[in-house]
Scaffold this motif. Structure first.
Motif, PDB file in Angstrom:
ATOM      1  N   GLN A  35       0.094  -6.893  -1.323  1.00 55.99           N
ATOM      2  CA  GLN A  35       0.970  -6.040  -2.130  1.00 55.99           C
ATOM      3  C   GLN A  35       2.449  -6.441  -2.041  1.00 55.99           C
ATOM      4  N   PRO A  39       3.338  -9.955  -5.593  1.00 53.76           N
ATOM      5  CA  PRO A  39       4.568  -9.838  -6.397  1.00 53.76           C
ATOM      6  C   PRO A  39       5.550 -10.994  -6.160  1.00 53.76           C
ATOM      7  N   ALA A  78      -4.015   3.589   3.386  1.00 52.50           N
ATOM      8  CA  ALA A  78      -4.740   4.811   3.027  1.00 52.50           C
ATOM      9  C   ALA A  78      -5.717   5.210   4.132  1.00 52.50           C
ATOM     10  N   ARG A  98       2.575   7.483   4.830  1.00 52.12           N
ATOM     11  CA  ARG A  98       2.605   8.297   3.603  1.00 52.12           C
ATOM     12  C   ARG A  98       3.821   8.041   2.723  1.00 52.12           C
ATOM     13  N   ASP A 102       3.241   3.553  -2.921  1.00 56.42           N
ATOM     14  CA  ASP A 102       2.597   4.687  -3.586  1.00 56.42           C
ATOM     15  C   ASP A 102       1.107   4.663  -3.238  1.00 56.42           C
ATOM     16  N   PRO A 103       0.361   5.713  -3.623  1.00 59.70           N
ATOM     17  CA  PRO A 103      -1.044   5.793  -3.177  1.00 59.70           C
ATOM     18  C   PRO A 103      -1.909   4.615  -3.618  1.00 59.70           C
ATOM     19  N   LEU A 104      -1.620   4.040  -4.778  1.00 55.69           N
ATOM     20  CA  LEU A 104      -2.445   2.919  -5.264  1.00 55.69           C
ATOM     21  C   LEU A 104      -2.181   1.674  -4.425  1.00 55.69           C
ATOM     22  N   VAL A 105      -0.927   1.422  -4.145  1.00 47.57           N
ATOM     23  CA  VAL A 105      -0.559   0.287  -3.292  1.00 47.57           C
ATOM     24  C   VAL A 105      -1.156   0.486  -1.899  1.00 47.57           C
ATOM     25  N   ASN A 107      -3.852   1.801  -1.080  1.00 45.25           N
ATOM     26  CA  ASN A 107      -5.288   1.506  -1.036  1.00 45.25           C
ATOM     27  C   ASN A 107      -5.560   0.041  -0.714  1.00 45.25           C
ATOM     28  N   MET A 108      -4.586  -0.822  -0.938  1.00 48.26           N
ATOM     29  CA  MET A 108      -4.745  -2.251  -0.652  1.00 48.26           C
ATOM     30  C   MET A 108      -3.911  -2.677   0.560  1.00 48.26           C
ATOM     31  N   LYS A 188      12.882   7.323  -5.193  1.00 50.63           N
ATOM     32  CA  LYS A 188      11.688   7.800  -5.875  1.00 50.63           C
ATOM     33  C   LYS A 188      10.475   7.249  -5.145  1.00 50.63           C
ATOM     34  N   VAL A 189       9.315   7.822  -5.393  1.00 52.56           N
ATOM     35  CA  VAL A 189       8.087   7.300  -4.799  1.00 52.56           C
ATOM     36  C   VAL A 189       7.944   5.830  -5.184  1.00 52.56           C
TER      37      VAL A 189
ATOM     38  N   ARG B  69     -12.068   2.028  -5.140  1.00 54.08           N
ATOM     39  CA  ARG B  69     -10.705   2.449  -4.832  1.00 54.08           C
ATOM     40  C   ARG B  69      -9.766   2.133  -5.984  1.00 54.08           C
ATOM     41  N   ALA B  70      -8.849   3.060  -6.248  1.00 47.66           N
ATOM     42  CA  ALA B  70      -7.881   2.840  -7.321  1.00 47.66           C
ATOM     43  C   ALA B  70      -6.840   1.836  -6.855  1.00 47.66           C
TER      44      ALA B  70
END
Lengths: 290, 175
Positions: A35, A39, A78, A98, A102-105, A107-108, A188-189, B69-70
């Motif tokens: 992640q 990029p 996560a 937390r 963000d939550p999607l990032v 997850n990886m 921001k998030v 997973r998303a």
């Protein structure tokens, strides 16, 4: 955006990954959560000739307690967040994970990658400095344990050799009456920190500070440890005056820069305020509060 | 994971073969290692339901489910999905019947321009898989990596809540 071409191999296990990195003659780069790396590759700020994908190595994604807390390098943010041991006893890690991206990032993204990438804007480095963690690195000649104080060399640079892999993070068992907190101010998030402060401390029976660690995010070329602030707290009661003095010292040790997230003067004051709040929160948690 | 058959490229070799199950259908495709999952879906397979928004891991328009997973498919290489499963917005509707999340966006007017919608819906599907009765705060946290520039999010939150309710009612009806 499409990254430059590279050769790619999936590592079967850690030994195989080290072998692949060695064979690349220093051109190899480890792909974990990707992640940050992907990029950078899309912007062509990084153009590794060879990627060693460690995602399929089993056994690197475990969290276990063995006196200390052992976090496998491939643990996703996560999963760190949802882990029952972490939730119960390592609130500072929950605070930290937390607020990463963000939550999607999350997850990886991996905990090991957050450290090995050595971006001073990443959040785990400050927390690991506060926790007095160590990282386990494995290379062709075996394994070594690196205290976190010695791990970060410069922005995007650690002491890891070109064919060494970070395999685990070890966090000492928190003593009785200890607590920690990580506070981050972000626009921001998903944004990196304007500033972030991690505080871990233990109190003695009289409420005086014993062991203490303070780490600061985005306060120099690497995350920094606020040693003077720690020194001011050590052995003292956590009254307003002491906390204010420690917070002022933490800001004094920080070297943020002016950028689109604000001028350096502003960030210094953010660090001062966050340090005060993080100390108070750590004390509250050490004494059974939230 | 079938690691022994996992792909490796070497000098001079441009592509490698991957096996991915997408919305239940198996695909064996040759890809370059540098092909991003979102480009693989859109360009190699012609599945343009998954959108490219910012292309910099910020907006979440490209969200798909990778092994449940998303994730942001602009920040994953297609080769990382080898031997795995991918779910995209195209797989939501079944036999002409909309998925409850699609019904929710329809009923609650959860989109205006619709660009963020596929990503929003896939994130919501992953949330509702884990949490059958999310609070408004939990919904807002879950979609905090998905940007919408039209709606102000209010109706998106209502749409996800609507889907959660419908899915609970359906589950109770079956029980």
């Amino acid at each position: 955006m499409i990254p430059a071409s590279f050769e790619y191999a999936v590592a079967r296990d850690v030994a195989h990954a080290i072998e692949l990195l060695t064979s690349s003659g220093g051109e190899g780069k480890v792909l974990a959560g990707g992640q940050s790396l992907i990029p950078l590759m899309k912007f062509r700020l990084a153009q590794p000739a060879f990627l060693v994908d460690i995602n399929r190595i089993s056994g690197l994604a475990q969290i276990r307690e063995n006196g200390d807390l052992r976090i496998g390098a491939l643990v996703r943010e996560a999963d760190l967040d949802m882990n029952p041991i972490v939730r119960e006893r390592y609130q500072i890690l929950v605070d930290t994970t937390r607020v990463i991206a963000d939550p999607l990032v999350r997850n990886m993204a991996t905990v090991g990658g957050n450290l090995a990438h050595a971006d001073p804007a990443n959040d785990h480095p400050a927390t690991m400095l506060a926790l007095r963690a160590s990282v386990v690195a494995r290379g062709p000649t075996g394994e070594r344990l690196i205290p976190i104080d010695e791990f970060f060399v410069d922005t995007f640079t650690t002491v890891l050799g070109p064919n060494e892999i970070l395999t685990e993070i070890r966090i000492p068992k928190p003593p009785a009456r200890s607590g920690g907190a990580y506070l981050k101010l972000e626009r921001k998030v998903g944004d990196f920190a304007i500033a972030g402060v991690a505080v871990m401390l233990a109190l003695d029976e009289k409420g005086k500070v014993g062991a203490v660690g303070i780490g600061v995010t985005n306060a120099g070329p690497t995350a920094i440890r606020a040693r003077k602030a720690e020194e001011i707290l050590r052995g003292q009661a956590t009254d307003d005056k002491t906390i204010a003095a420690a917070a002022a010292a933490a800001a004094g040790e920080s070297k943020p820069w002016s950028d689109l997230r604000g001028p350096a003067e502003y960030k210094l004051d953010v660090i001062r305020v966050l340090t005060q709040r993080a100390i108070r929160k750590a004390v509250a948690r050490a004494t059974g509060g939230k | 994971m079938a690691v022994e058959t996992a792909p490796t490229t070497s000098k001079g070799q441009r592509t490698l073969k991957i096996h991915v199950t997408i919305n239940g259908a198996p695909h064996d495709v040759d890809v370059e290692a540098r092909t991003l999952l979102v480009h693989f879906l859109r360009e190699n397979l012609g599945m343009t339901g998954t959108h490219i928004g910012c292309d910099t891991t910020n907006c979440g328009a490209c969200t798909v489910l990778l092994n449940g997973r998303a994730v942001k498919s602009c920040t994953v290489f297609a080769v990382q999905a080898d031997q795995g499963t991918v779910a995209t917005v195209e797989g939501l509707e079944k036999d002409g019947k909309l998925h409850p999340i699609q019904e929710g966006f329809h009923q609650e007017h959860g989109l205006q321009c619709g660009f963020c919608t596929p990503g929003m819906m896939m994130t919501a599907v992953a949330l509702l898989e884990k949490n059958k009765q999310p609070t408004e705060l939990e919904i807002r946290e879950a979609i905090s990596g998905n940007l919408c520039r039209c709606t102000g999010y209010v109706n998106i939150v209502k749409s996800i809540d609507h889907a959660a309710r419908v899915m609970r009612e359906t589950a109770e009806g079956k029980a």
